[in-house]
Motif scaffolding. Sequence first.
Motif, PDB file in Angstrom:
ATOM      1  N   CYS A  99       0.839  -1.207   0.000  1.00 39.94           N
ATOM      2  CA  CYS A  99       0.000   0.000   0.000  1.00 39.94           C
ATOM      3  C   CYS A  99       0.870   1.253   0.000  1.00 39.94           C
ATOM      4  O   CYS A  99       0.581   2.216  -0.718  1.00 39.94           O
ATOM      5  CB  CYS A  99      -0.943   0.000   1.199  1.00 39.94           C
ATOM      6  N   ASN A 100       1.946   1.236   0.780  1.00 34.56           N
ATOM      7  CA  ASN A 100       2.851   2.395   0.833  1.00 34.56           C
ATOM      8  C   ASN A 100       3.523   2.634  -0.512  1.00 34.56           C
ATOM      9  O   ASN A 100       3.638   3.777  -0.963  1.00 34.56           O
ATOM     10  CB  ASN A 100       3.896   2.215   1.933  1.00 34.56           C
ATOM     11  N   VAL A 101       3.956   1.564  -1.166  1.00 36.22           N
ATOM     12  CA  VAL A 101       4.597   1.689  -2.484  1.00 36.22           C
ATOM     13  C   VAL A 101       3.593   2.238  -3.496  1.00 36.22           C
ATOM     14  O   VAL A 101       3.916   3.141  -4.286  1.00 36.22           O
ATOM     15  CB  VAL A 101       5.167   0.328  -2.959  1.00 36.22           C
ATOM     16  N   MET A 102       2.374   1.713  -3.482  1.00 34.35           N
ATOM     17  CA  MET A 102       1.351   2.196  -4.420  1.00 34.35           C
ATOM     18  C   MET A 102       1.029   3.666  -4.169  1.00 34.35           C
ATOM     19  O   MET A 102       0.864   4.442  -5.110  1.00 34.35           O
ATOM     20  CB  MET A 102       0.091   1.335  -4.317  1.00 34.35           C
ATOM     21  N   LYS A 103       0.963   4.072  -2.921  1.00 36.36           N
ATOM     22  CA  LYS A 103       0.697   5.475  -2.592  1.00 36.36           C
ATOM     23  C   LYS A 103       1.836   6.351  -3.098  1.00 36.36           C
ATOM     24  O   LYS A 103       1.611   7.428  -3.657  1.00 36.36           O
ATOM     25  CB  LYS A 103       0.513   5.636  -1.072  1.00 36.36           C
ATOM     26  N   ASP A 104       3.080   5.881  -2.928  1.00 38.38           N
ATOM     27  CA  ASP A 104       4.234   6.644  -3.418  1.00 38.38           C
ATOM     28  C   ASP A 104       4.181   6.801  -4.936  1.00 38.38           C
ATOM     29  O   ASP A 104       4.483   7.868  -5.470  1.00 38.38           O
ATOM     30  CB  ASP A 104       5.545   5.965  -3.014  1.00 38.38           C
ATOM     31  N   VAL A 110      -4.084  10.216  -5.478  1.00 41.33           N
ATOM     32  CA  VAL A 110      -4.987   9.595  -4.514  1.00 41.33           C
ATOM     33  C   VAL A 110      -4.658  10.114  -3.123  1.00 41.33           C
ATOM     34  O   VAL A 110      -3.532  10.516  -2.842  1.00 41.33           O
ATOM     35  CB  VAL A 110      -4.896   8.049  -4.531  1.00 41.33           C
ATOM     36  N   GLU A 111      -5.639  10.099  -2.268  1.00 42.02           N
ATOM     37  CA  GLU A 111      -5.434  10.540  -0.893  1.00 42.02           C
ATOM     38  C   GLU A 111      -4.855   9.419  -0.042  1.00 42.02           C
ATOM     39  O   GLU A 111      -4.052   9.652   0.853  1.00 42.02           O
ATOM     40  CB  GLU A 111      -6.776  10.992  -0.313  1.00 42.02           C
ATOM     41  N   ASN A 112      -5.262   8.178  -0.349  1.00 42.25           N
ATOM     42  CA  ASN A 112      -4.877   7.053   0.495  1.00 42.25           C
ATOM     43  C   ASN A 112      -4.953   5.759  -0.311  1.00 42.25           C
ATOM     44  O   ASN A 112      -5.779   5.634  -1.210  1.00 42.25           O
ATOM     45  CB  ASN A 112      -5.831   6.987   1.689  1.00 42.25           C
ATOM     46  N   VAL A 113      -4.116   4.799   0.050  1.00 42.38           N
ATOM     47  CA  VAL A 113      -4.180   3.452  -0.502  1.00 42.38           C
ATOM     48  C   VAL A 113      -4.219   2.513   0.697  1.00 42.38           C
ATOM     49  O   VAL A 113      -3.344   2.589   1.572  1.00 42.38           O
ATOM     50  CB  VAL A 113      -2.952   3.128  -1.391  1.00 42.38           C
ATOM     51  N   CYS A 114      -5.240   1.667   0.754  1.00 39.66           N
ATOM     52  CA  CYS A 114      -5.359   0.794   1.921  1.00 39.66           C
ATOM     53  C   CYS A 114      -6.022  -0.530   1.553  1.00 39.66           C
ATOM     54  O   CYS A 114      -6.660  -0.647   0.515  1.00 39.66           O
ATOM     55  CB  CYS A 114      -6.158   1.479   3.017  1.00 39.66           C
ATOM     56  N   VAL A 115      -5.855  -1.487   2.439  1.00 34.85           N
ATOM     57  CA  VAL A 115      -6.529  -2.770   2.305  1.00 34.85           C
ATOM     58  C   VAL A 115      -7.972  -2.552   2.726  1.00 34.85           C
ATOM     59  O   VAL A 115      -8.258  -1.807   3.657  1.00 34.85           O
ATOM     60  CB  VAL A 115      -5.856  -3.833   3.205  1.00 34.85           C
ATOM     61  N   SER A 116      -8.892  -3.191   2.024  1.00 32.06           N
ATOM     62  CA  SER A 116     -10.307  -2.969   2.270  1.00 32.06           C
ATOM     63  C   SER A 116     -11.046  -4.281   2.458  1.00 32.06           C
ATOM     64  O   SER A 116     -10.666  -5.310   1.913  1.00 32.06           O
ATOM     65  CB  SER A 116     -10.919  -2.228   1.074  1.00 32.06           C
TER      66      SER A 116
END
Length: 150
Positions: A99-104, A110-116
């Motif tokens: 998630c951190n890599v995708m956000k970077d 995007v505001e946030n990338v997280c597991v859902s």
Amino acid sequence: MTSLKDYVSRMKENQKEIYYITGENKETVKNSAIVERVKKHGYEVLYMTAPIDEYCGQQLKEYEGKNLVSVTKEGVALPEDEDAKKKFEEDKATYEGLCNVMKDILDNMVENVCVSQRLVTSPCCIVTSQYGWPANMERIMKAQALRDYS
């Protein structure tokens, strides 16, 4: 076509909220990845496809003591058992690095990338922040702004 009164009469015993999704047409909202888990739990989702529904959904907060919840917004919580909650916490820890890599990579797109927990078969979806405009509202406003009255 259904009414809120009829929807509430059909709600499952453990269902505390009225779930809805707004969109351009029934086919789009019906096949949206965002409704996967809600439907898997056996909860009904109101499909609101008229432009006025977007405004109504934002203003009408509850009906007969049941909160109206847009499934397109972040923070939609469905009743889960302890095993599901534990698995979700494990998944969050496992995929935190990804998630951190995708956000970077996506940076300010995007505001946030997280597991859902909201997905069942789809790999990902885009949700709206709790106080942001849903994609359908953005579509409506853009159509109004770009309308040529000459």
